[in-house]
Scaffold this motif. Structure first.
Motif, PDB file in Angstrom:
ATOM      1  N   SER A  98      -3.696  -1.821   2.712  1.00  0.00           N
ATOM      2  CA  SER A  98      -4.918  -1.051   2.500  1.00  0.00           C
ATOM      3  C   SER A  98      -5.885  -1.934   1.730  1.00  0.00           C
ATOM      4  O   SER A  98      -5.667  -2.240   0.561  1.00  0.00           O
ATOM      5  N   SER A 104      -8.194   2.480   0.000  1.00  0.00           N
ATOM      6  CA  SER A 104      -7.132   2.894  -0.904  1.00  0.00           C
ATOM      7  C   SER A 104      -7.379   4.280  -1.472  1.00  0.00           C
ATOM      8  O   SER A 104      -6.457   5.090  -1.569  1.00  0.00           O
ATOM      9  N   ASP A 119      -3.565   6.276   2.716  1.00  0.00           N
ATOM     10  CA  ASP A 119      -2.147   6.624   2.605  1.00  0.00           C
ATOM     11  C   ASP A 119      -1.896   8.091   2.929  1.00  0.00           C
ATOM     12  O   ASP A 119      -0.757   8.526   2.980  1.00  0.00           O
ATOM     13  N   GLN A 120      -2.967   8.846   3.155  1.00  0.00           N
ATOM     14  CA  GLN A 120      -2.768  10.202   3.672  1.00  0.00           C
ATOM     15  C   GLN A 120      -2.428  10.183   5.156  1.00  0.00           C
ATOM     16  O   GLN A 120      -2.006  11.197   5.706  1.00  0.00           O
ATOM     17  N   PRO A 123       1.676   5.116   6.156  1.00  0.00           N
ATOM     18  CA  PRO A 123       2.312   4.590   4.947  1.00  0.00           C
ATOM     19  C   PRO A 123       1.760   3.203   4.621  1.00  0.00           C
ATOM     20  O   PRO A 123       1.612   2.371   5.503  1.00  0.00           O
ATOM     21  N   VAL A 124       1.444   2.994   3.365  1.00  0.00           N
ATOM     22  CA  VAL A 124       0.807   1.752   2.961  1.00  0.00           C
ATOM     23  C   VAL A 124       1.794   0.931   2.138  1.00  0.00           C
ATOM     24  O   VAL A 124       2.505   1.464   1.291  1.00  0.00           O
ATOM     25  N   ASP A 125       1.856  -0.357   2.431  1.00  0.00           N
ATOM     26  CA  ASP A 125       2.739  -1.239   1.672  1.00  0.00           C
ATOM     27  C   ASP A 125       2.035  -1.881   0.494  1.00  0.00           C
ATOM     28  O   ASP A 125       2.585  -1.956  -0.591  1.00  0.00           O
ATOM     29  N   TYR A 127      -1.738  -2.355  -1.634  1.00  0.00           N
ATOM     30  CA  TYR A 127      -3.133  -1.993  -1.865  1.00  0.00           C
ATOM     31  C   TYR A 127      -3.848  -3.203  -2.446  1.00  0.00           C
ATOM     32  O   TYR A 127      -3.380  -3.784  -3.431  1.00  0.00           O
ATOM     33  N   ARG A 164      11.327   1.607   0.395  1.00  0.00           N
ATOM     34  CA  ARG A 164      10.253   2.284  -0.315  1.00  0.00           C
ATOM     35  C   ARG A 164      10.774   2.855  -1.614  1.00  0.00           C
ATOM     36  O   ARG A 164      11.782   3.444  -1.650  1.00  0.00           O
TER      37      ARG A 164
ATOM     38  N   ARG B 180       4.077  11.643  -2.022  1.00  0.00           N
ATOM     39  CA  ARG B 180       4.759  10.360  -1.920  1.00  0.00           C
ATOM     40  C   ARG B 180       5.680  10.387  -0.706  1.00  0.00           C
ATOM     41  O   ARG B 180       6.380  11.355  -0.447  1.00  0.00           O
TER      42      ARG B 180
ATOM     43  N   TRP C  40      -0.065  12.803   8.669  1.00  0.00           N
ATOM     44  CA  TRP C  40       0.891  11.961   7.968  1.00  0.00           C
ATOM     45  C   TRP C  40       2.289  12.486   8.194  1.00  0.00           C
ATOM     46  O   TRP C  40       3.235  11.743   8.441  1.00  0.00           O
TER      47      TRP C  40
END
Lengths: 164, 182, 477
Positions: A98, A104, A119-120, A123-125, A127, A164, B180, C40
Motif C-alpha cells: 500500500s 493506506s 486494507d478494507q 490484505p496488505v503486506d 505500508y 500474518r 484485522r 474484503w
C-alpha cells in the motif's frame, strides 16, 4: 504443509529458503497505477532509481503474470471493485504494497469518495508512508517485503505466501 | 446601457448585427433578452469579465445568442449550491470568444423543487460531460441532454455529493487495526 | 472588488431550512464501509456488489440504435473528418473494453470501443475511477490549506494548480504580490511545464513502442524534480505557491541548479528529436492519427498544446497574462494538422520556450520579499514570534482559523502544461470557500477523445490517447 507450530526439518527449510530467495529475486509487479504515487512508482522503475537492481523492473501488463500489486494512490469507491478484481486475478502467492497515505488510510481525503484504507479491500503486506513516497521510500518498502518473504513460509494457510 | 441602440423597434437580427460591432457585444445583445441582467467585472489579473444573470426560461436562448455573436469556445459549466437562498442552485457557464479575447459568465438560478434546465450540449458538444458532472454532483436535470447519466460516481450511488446537505462522509480515524485479517 | 457583492449573504430567506441531513448520510457512509468490508470478507468469490459494480451500467455504451450521443459525436461538429460508410450490420460489431486497469491508459481511464474489424466506430470514455471528492474536501479546508488540496488534482503540474487557486483567492482578497514572488511563480511553473512535457515524452514513447524514450524522459525529469525538492521540500504535490506569495524563498545557489537544468534538458531534447522526428516508424504511427480540427477544439473546450497543435493561436500566457509572465519574451509553437505528430512537436517546442523563460527569469530575478506584506494573509516573520505575543497569536490564528476572504465569486485561469486550468471560487465571506470548482483541461480532452478516435484504427487508440496527455487526477478530481 508445515505450519508455524511444527518447524520443518533440515531438507524442507533449505528448500523453503531457496524458494523464498527465488521469489524475492524475480518479483513481478502488476502495472497498476492509480494517482500521484503511480508517477513515483514509474519513476522508481526508470533510469534514475533503477528498480532492475532488485530483479523487478518488469511491470507486467496482465495481473495473471504478476505477483506484487503496488496500490499506488487513492482508491475511490468506484475503483474498489476493480482493484479487488485485479487482485483476485493474480496467481498465488501474491503480495500487496500500500503505497502512500491515501492508499493506506485515505490520507487527507477523508470524504465520501475515497476508500479509507485499501486494507478494507485487499490484505496488505507493507505500508509505505509519504504523500507521495519518494522512490527511495518505495524501494525501502520493497526491500522490507523481500525481508518478510525470506522469513516466511512457502505456503501459508490462506495462501498469501507470508505469515500474518 | 449607454451603447445600446436607441431605436426601440429594432429586430433581433439588427441587434445581433449591432452587437457584433459594439464595443461590448454582450451588453448590446441583452436588448433582446429582457430577463437578463449584466455586470462587468474587472479583475486585478486578466481581462474584464462580463457576467450575465438570466432566468431558467431565457437561458438556452441567451446562450444561443452568445454563440451567434462569436462566443465560439466552451470553457466551463458548473453548479453551485447556495442552500438557503432562493433559487437554491445556480449553474454557471463560462464561454470564450477567441477573436474578441473575452470571456463571458452566464449565471442561472435553478430552484430546488424543480431542478431542471435546458441542455446546451446541442450548441456546444463540450457541455456534455460538464452537464453530466453537474447532474451527478448536484442533481440538476438537463432537459434534452443526450446521455444524462452519472459520470464520476458509480451508477448505483445515492445522493448528490456536492450538495451542501450531503455530508462530507468522513470516517473517524482509527488507530488500531479494527478489522484485522486472520 | 467582486462583481456581485451581495452574492451569498444577500437575500437570505428566513432560515427555515431543515438541518443538513448529516445523520442519514453518516449511515450511508457506514453502509459504504460495510460494503467495502463485504468485499474484503468475500475472498475470491464475487460479492453481489462486485458483480453489480462491474456489470454493464448506465454509464456504458448503449446499443448504437439507441445512442443519442452518437449524433452529437458524429454530426454536430465532426463535419470534415473522413467518415467511413457503414458496410456491415450492427451485429458485426463488437464492444471492446479498455481499462480502467490498462498499461497504456495514463491512469484509470476506461474506454469502451465499438469496433468493426479493425475500425473503431464509437468510443465512450468512462471516467470517475479516480474521483477523490476534492471539491467537497476543498470546502472544509481554509484558504491557506486550499493549495494542499488542489495540488493533488493535476499531479503532473501541481504548481499550476496552486497558482490558479492562489491567483483566484488573491483576486477576492485584492492583495498585491511582490515582484519577486511573481518571478518565483513564473520560474517554478515554467520548470513544472518542462517536467510535465518530459514526462509526456516518456509515456508517449512508451505507449507507441519507443521504449528508450521512457528511460530518457524520466532521467531528465529527475533533474527538475531534484530542484523542486530542494526548493519546496517535495518532489511532487508541493503546496509551495500559496495565497499571498510563495511558501519560502529560493535556496542559496539556486542559480547553479537552474543552470544545470538548462544544460541537461536541451542536450537531451536534441537527442530525442534526432531519435524521433525523422524516424519512419514514429512518423507512420503518428502522422495523420487522431486528428482534431480547430472547430472541434473550440466546441469541445480543448485547450493548451492539443489546441495549438490544431493551429489555434491561443495561449493564456499571451492573451490573459498573469503573474507578470508578459514581461518575458517567448513564442507560442503552433501545429498545423492537429494530429498526434503535431501534438508531440508542439510540446517539444514548448519545452524549449519554457527553458527560455526560465533563463530570462533567472537573469532578471528581482530582489525583495517573496510574499505579500499584507499581514492579513501573511504570517509574521519567524523572528517576530519570539519577541511579540501578538505576533504569536496572529501566527496561530492564521494557521488554525485562517483568514477571511470577502464574499464574491471569481474565475481565474492559468495556462497549465495541459491547457486552460481554471478555478471558480465562491466565497461567502468566511474562512473557507463556499464552493471550489476546478476546470481541469484534461476533462475536456477526455471528452474530445471520441472526436479524435472515431473511425480510426484500434492500433491508433493508444497513440491518440497518449498524445492528448490526460491526467486522470485532473479529470476526476
Amino acid at each position: 504443509m508445515a505450519g508455524p507450530a511444527e518447524a520443518p526439518g533440515f531438507l524442507l527449510s533449505t528448500v523453503q529458503k531457496g524458494v523464498n530467495w527465488a521469489r524475492t529475486r524475480s518479483m513481478f509487479p502488476a502495472s497498476f497505477g492509480l494517482a500521484c504515487c503511480a508517477i513515483e512508482m514509474m519513476g522508481t522503475g526508470a533510469a534514475h532509481n533503477d528498480l532492475a537492481r532488485f530483479g523487478m523492473e518488469v511491470f507486467r501488463a496482465s495481473p495473471r503474470q504478476a505477483d506484487l500489486m503496488v496500490v499506488s494512490g487513492r482508491v475511490s469507491q468506484k475503483m474498489a471493485p476493480v482493484l479487488r478484481q485485479v487482485y483476485d486475478q493474480m496467481p498465488d502467492p501474491k503480495w500487496v504494497i500500500s503505497m502512500g497515505a491515501c492508499a493506506s488510510t485515505g490520507g487527507m481525503f477523508n470524504n465520501y469518495a475515497i476508500v479509507q484504507g485499501v486494507d478494507q479491500i485487499v490484505p496488505v503486506d507493507i505500508y509505505v508512508p509519504g504523500c507521495p513516497p519518494g522512490p527511495q521510500s518505495l524501494m525501502h518498502g520493497i526491500l522490507t517485503l523481500h525481508d518478510k518473504i525470506m522469513k516466511g513460509e512457502i505456503a501459508s494457510p490462506i495462501g498469501h505466501g507470508t505469515s500474518r | 446601457m449607454s451603447d445600446l441602440p436607441t431605436d426601440t423597434d429594432t429586430t433581433a437580427a439588427d441587434t445581433v448585427a449591432a452587437a457584433l460591432d459594439a464595443p461590448n457585444p454582450v451588453r448590446a445583445l441583452l436588448a433582446v433578452h429582457p430577463d437578463a441582467s449584466h455586470a462587468t467585472f474587472t479583475p486585478r489579473v486578466g481581462p474584464p469579465q462580463d457576467v450575465v444573470s438570466v432566468s431558467v426560461e431565457g437561458y438556452h436562448e441567451l446562450v444561443a445568442g452568445l454563440r451567434g455573436i462569436g462566443f465560439d469556445g466552451f470553457v466551463d459549466l458548473c453548479g453551485v449550491d447556495y442552500l438557503r437562498r432562493r433559487p437554491r442552485f445556480e449553474v454557471v457557464v463560462i464561454l470564450l470568444s477567441h477573436p474578441r479575447r473575452r470571456r463571458v459568465r452566464v449565471r442561472v438560478g435553478v430552484p430546488a423543487d424543480a431542478p431542471h434546465l435546458a441542455t446546451i450540449s446541442d450548441l456546444y458538444p463540450g457541455a456534455n460531460f460538464y452537464e453530466r458532472e453537474t447532474y451527478d454532483m448536484f442533481g440538476i436535470v438537463f432537459d434534452g441532454h443526450p446521455d444524462l447519466t452519472r459520470i464520476l460516481m458509480p451508477d448505483d450511488w445515492e445522493g448528490h455529493p456536492l450538495r451542501k446537505d450531503y455530508a462530507v462522509g468522513s470516517v473517524p480515524v482509527q488507530f488500531k487495526a479494527a478489522h484485522r485479517a486472520t | 472588488m467582486s462583481d456581485t457583492p451581495n452574492l451569498v449573504t444577500g437575500d437570505l430567506e428566513t432560515p427555515s431550512i431543515e438541518p443538513p441531513a448529516e445523520v442519514a448520510d453518516v449511515d450511508a457512509a457506514a453502509g459504504r464501509r460495510r460494503r467495502a468490508l463485504d468485499l474484503w470478507m468475500s475472498g475470491t468469490e464475487e460479492s453481489a456488489w462486485l458483480q453489480g459494480a462491474t456489470a454493464e451500467g448506465a454509464q456504458e455504451l448503449l446499443p448504437a440504435a439507441e445512442d443519442p450521443a452518437l449524433a452529437v459525436q458524429r454530426g454536430t461538429v465532426v463535419t470534415d473528418d473522413f467518415v467511413v460508410e457503414d458496410t456491415t450490420d450492427e451485429d458485426q460489431r463488437q464492444i471492446m473494453n479498455m481499462g480502467p486497469q490498462h498499461p497504456s491508459t495514463h491512469g484509470v481511464l476506461r474506454l469502451q470501443l465499438e469496433v468493426e474489424g479493425e475500425t473503431i466506430r464509437r468510443v465512450k470514455p468512462i471516467i470517475g475511477y479516480l474521483h477523490t471528492g476534492m471539491e467537497k474536501t476543498g470546502e472544509t479546508l481554509t484558504w491557506l490549506q486550499g493549495p494542499t488540496n488542489v495540488t493533488r488534482m493535476d499531479y503532473l503540474s501541481p504548481l499550476h494548480n496552486e497558482l490558479a487557486f492562489s491567483l483566484a483567492v488573491e483576486q477576492l482578497l485584492d492583495v498585491a504580490i511582490p515582484p519577486r514572488a511573481d518571478a518565483i511563480r513564473v520560474l517554478m511553473t515554467e520548470l513544472n511545464r518542462v517536467a510535465s512535457h518530459l514526462l509526456f515524452l516518456a509515456t508517449f514513447g512508451l505507449d507507441i513502442g519507443a521504449l528508450s524514450m521512457m528511460i530518457y524522459g524520466w532521467r531528465d525529469r529527475e533533474a527538475v524534480l531534484g530542484f523542486f525538492e530542494k526548493v519546496t521540500g517535495l518532489r511532487m504535490n508541493h503546496n509551495y505557491i500559496r495565497p499571498g506569495g510563495v511558501a519560502a524563498d529560493l535556496p542559496d545557489g539556486w542559480e547553479d541548479d537552474v543552470e544545470e537544468i538548462l544544460t541537461i534538458v536541451p542536450q537531451g531534447l536534441a537527442e530525442y528529436e534526432e531519435l524521433l522526428n525523422d524516424n519512419p516508424i514514429f512518423i507512420d504511427r503518428t502522422q495523420g492519427v487522431g486528428v482534431i480540427t480547430p472547430a472541434e477544439c473550440q466546441a469541445y473546450g480543448v485547450t493548451g498544446p492539443n489546441a495549438r497543435a490544431s493551429g489555434i493561436d491561443w495561449d493564456l500566457r499571451k492573451v490573459f497574462p498573469y503573474s507578470g509572465v508578459e514581461r518575458y519574451r517567448f513564442s507560442v509553437p503552433l501545429g498545423r494538422h492537429g494530429d498526434t505528430y503535431d501534438r508531440y512537436l508542439v510540446r517539444v517546442g514548448e519545452v524549449k520556450e519554457s527553458l527560455g523563460i526560465v533563463r530570462q527569469v533567472m537573469e532578471t530575478m528581482p530582489a525583495g520579499d517573496y510574499r505579500s506584506e499584507d499581514r492579513k494573509v501573511t504570517p509574521p516573520p519567524r523572528k517576530r514570534i519570539d519577541e511579540s505575543m501578538e505576533a504569536l497569536i496572529h501566527h496561530f490564528k492564521i494557521f488554525t482559523e485562517g483568514f477571511k476572504v470577502p464574499a464574491g465569486e471569481v474565475y481565474q485561469a492559468v495556462e497549465s502544461a495541459r491547457g486552460e486550468l481554471g478555478v471558480y471560487i465562491v466565497s461567502n465571506g468566511g474562512a473557507k470557500p463556499w464552493r471550489l470548482h476546478v476546470r481541469g483541461p484534461s476533462f475536456a480532452h477526455v471528452q474530445a477523445l471520441p472526436a479524435m478516435m472515431t473511425d480510426s484504427l484500434v492500433a491508433d487508440v493508444v497513440a491518440t490517447l497518449a498524445s492528448s496527455d490526460p491526467v486522470l487526477g485532473d479529470v476526476d478530481r
